[in-house]
Motif scaffolding. Structure first.
Motif, PDB file in Angstrom:
ATOM      1  N   SER A  86     -15.053 -62.818  11.635  1.00 40.44           N
ATOM      2  CA  SER A  86     -14.035 -62.087  10.880  1.00 40.44           C
ATOM      3  C   SER A  86     -12.618 -62.456  11.297  1.00 40.44           C
ATOM      4  N   GLY A  87     -12.425 -62.794  12.554  1.00 42.40           N
ATOM      5  CA  GLY A  87     -11.074 -63.080  13.044  1.00 42.40           C
ATOM      6  C   GLY A  87     -10.916 -64.540  13.400  1.00 42.40           C
ATOM      7  N   ALA A  88     -10.465 -64.796  14.620  1.00 42.30           N
ATOM      8  CA  ALA A  88     -10.323 -66.159  15.156  1.00 42.30           C
ATOM      9  C   ALA A  88      -9.434 -67.038  14.285  1.00 42.30           C
ATOM     10  N   GLY A  89      -8.411 -66.445  13.653  1.00 42.92           N
ATOM     11  CA  GLY A  89      -7.492 -67.225  12.835  1.00 42.92           C
ATOM     12  C   GLY A  89      -8.108 -67.731  11.545  1.00 42.92           C
ATOM     13  N   LEU A  90      -9.081 -67.003  11.017  1.00 43.33           N
ATOM     14  CA  LEU A  90      -9.791 -67.415   9.799  1.00 43.33           C
ATOM     15  C   LEU A  90      -8.837 -67.504   8.614  1.00 43.33           C
ATOM     16  N   ASP A  91      -8.818 -68.666   7.944  1.00 44.26           N
ATOM     17  CA  ASP A  91      -8.066 -68.827   6.706  1.00 44.26           C
ATOM     18  C   ASP A  91      -8.666 -69.992   5.933  1.00 44.26           C
ATOM     19  N   SER A  92      -8.031 -70.375   4.824  1.00 48.35           N
ATOM     20  CA  SER A  92      -8.607 -71.447   4.015  1.00 48.35           C
ATOM     21  C   SER A  92      -7.526 -72.197   3.260  1.00 48.35           C
ATOM     22  N   ARG A  93      -7.928 -73.374   2.746  1.00 45.01           N
ATOM     23  CA  ARG A  93      -7.043 -74.154   1.894  1.00 45.01           C
ATOM     24  C   ARG A  93      -7.896 -75.023   0.971  1.00 45.01           C
ATOM     25  N   ASP A 125      -6.888 -80.630  10.986  1.00 44.36           N
ATOM     26  CA  ASP A 125      -5.701 -80.340  11.803  1.00 44.36           C
ATOM     27  C   ASP A 125      -6.047 -79.705  13.143  1.00 44.36           C
ATOM     28  N   GLY A 126      -7.111 -80.199  13.761  1.00 44.30           N
ATOM     29  CA  GLY A 126      -7.499 -79.698  15.071  1.00 44.30           C
ATOM     30  C   GLY A 126      -8.246 -78.385  15.045  1.00 44.30           C
ATOM     31  N   ASP A 166      -9.823 -71.119  14.395  1.00 45.01           N
ATOM     32  CA  ASP A 166      -9.412 -71.733  15.652  1.00 45.01           C
ATOM     33  C   ASP A 166     -10.669 -72.026  16.480  1.00 45.01           C
ATOM     34  N   GLY A 167     -10.753 -73.223  17.029  1.00 50.37           N
ATOM     35  CA  GLY A 167     -11.975 -73.667  17.682  1.00 50.37           C
ATOM     36  C   GLY A 167     -12.374 -72.868  18.910  1.00 50.37           C
ATOM     37  N   LEU A 173     -17.129 -66.758  20.926  1.00 50.03           N
ATOM     38  CA  LEU A 173     -18.102 -65.900  20.236  1.00 50.03           C
ATOM     39  C   LEU A 173     -19.507 -66.480  20.370  1.00 50.03           C
ATOM     40  N   THR A 174     -19.607 -67.789  20.159  1.00 48.25           N
ATOM     41  CA  THR A 174     -20.906 -68.453  20.250  1.00 48.25           C
ATOM     42  C   THR A 174     -21.478 -68.340  21.652  1.00 48.25           C
ATOM     43  N   GLU A 175     -20.627 -68.525  22.661  1.00 41.50           N
ATOM     44  CA  GLU A 175     -21.105 -68.460  24.046  1.00 41.50           C
ATOM     45  C   GLU A 175     -21.536 -67.050  24.420  1.00 41.50           C
ATOM     46  N   ALA A 176     -20.854 -66.039  23.888  1.00 37.40           N
ATOM     47  CA  ALA A 176     -21.242 -64.648  24.174  1.00 37.40           C
ATOM     48  C   ALA A 176     -22.661 -64.384  23.673  1.00 37.40           C
ATOM     49  N   VAL A 177     -23.014 -64.964  22.520  1.00 38.79           N
ATOM     50  CA  VAL A 177     -24.363 -64.808  21.974  1.00 38.79           C
ATOM     51  C   VAL A 177     -25.365 -65.642  22.761  1.00 38.79           C
ATOM     52  N   GLN A 178     -24.991 -66.862  23.101  1.00 38.71           N
ATOM     53  CA  GLN A 178     -25.896 -67.731  23.860  1.00 38.71           C
ATOM     54  C   GLN A 178     -26.185 -67.161  25.243  1.00 38.71           C
ATOM     55  N   ASN A 179     -25.195 -66.509  25.835  1.00 33.28           N
ATOM     56  CA  ASN A 179     -25.406 -65.881  27.138  1.00 33.28           C
ATOM     57  C   ASN A 179     -26.389 -64.723  27.062  1.00 33.28           C
TER      58      ASN A 179
END
Length: 261
Positions: A86-93, A125-126, A166-167, A173-179
């Motif tokens: 939902s967050g993490a700088g989510l946007d689109s173009r 763009d990174g 944002d990467g 988030l992914t690591e929190a689930v993998q942990n």
């Protein structure tokens, strides 16, 4: 006489890590191709602030606890999940890509080659691209083509809707689930998932803005022509409304929450 339960051919797990609540869902795919909810649970979030992980161990604990409760309700265990973002700088173009056809009839291979070329030409763009979906096609500059197969054109173009985050925050988030001893099948932009769960096909075709207000993050997704054509994540939510009420009237948060509701 009780009807027998449908036979489940495959089980899916999903986790939504919100700033206020963490939720888990376990669904089963029946032999008839229908999805049925087998178990779900939610609890107060920990270690998350406005969609970002701020305490890894606390976030992992919350995920593990809510998944275990969903597994208990479902009567089965899962080893992997999909994550809602939902967050993490989510946007689109939108990116427009064109290829030469030469006036001949457009075949499936032309469309596949165009989409491959589009993906190769994308410049994130990174940032991390969650989804890259074709929204509509153009024939010799004419817009609004849903299915170009079988049509003649000199130039075939496609608008690609890039959904980016944002990467580093997504990796957290992914690591929190993998942990929590779970594999991650993939990360899905919340406006995309919400659109399929809340909107009818007709609403997506006619055009609609879907506003998803969370505790600390609000997502806005715009649908037209049956697809998601734009989205934006805003770092404000319903908790900010309650805080504003509490501040203005000089009352406690739980009282402000009642007034807000």
């Amino acid at each position: 006489m009780m009807a027998s339960s449908p036979r489940i051919s495959k089980v899916f797990g999903a986790v939504n890590i919100g700033s206020v609540r963490v939720s888990a869902l376990i669904a089963g795919l029946t032999e008839q191709g229908e999805l049925v909810v087998l178990g779900s649970d939610s609890r107060a979030s920990q270690g998350i602030k406005r969609g970002y992980v701020v305490d890894m161990s606390a976030a992992t604990y919350a995920v593990r606890e809510v998944v275990e409760k969903a597994e208990k309700m479902a009567g089965t265990s899962i080893s992997s999940v999909w994550i809602g973002c939902s967050g993490a700088g989510l946007d689109s173009r939108i990116e427009h890509v064109v290829t030469e056809i030469g006036g001949r009839r457009i075949e499936d291979g032309d469309i596949e080659q165009l989409l491959v070329a589009a993906n190769e030409s994308l410049q994130p763009d990174g940032r991390t691209v969650l989804h890259a979906q074709p929204t509509h096609y153009t024939l010799d500059g004419a817009h609004g083509v849903v299915n170009p197969r079988g049509l003649h054109a000199s130039r075939l173009g496609v608008d690609i809707h890039l959904m980016q985050v944002d990467g580093a925050p997504v990796r957290n988030l992914t690591e929190a689930v993998q942990n929590a001893h779970l594999d991650v099948e993939g990360v899905v932009a919340s406006p995309l998932a919400s659109g399929f769960s809340c909107l009818t096909q007709e609403e997506r075709e006619l055009g609609v803005a879907l506003v998803e207000m969370g505790g600390e993050v609000t997502n806005v997704g715009v649908y037209a022509g049956g697809v998601l054509v734009g989205l934006q994540s805003l770092p404000f939510g319903s908790a900010d409304i309650a805080d504003a009420i509490a501040s203005y009237f000089g009352i406690r948060r739980f009282q402000a929450e009642r007034l807000k509701n």
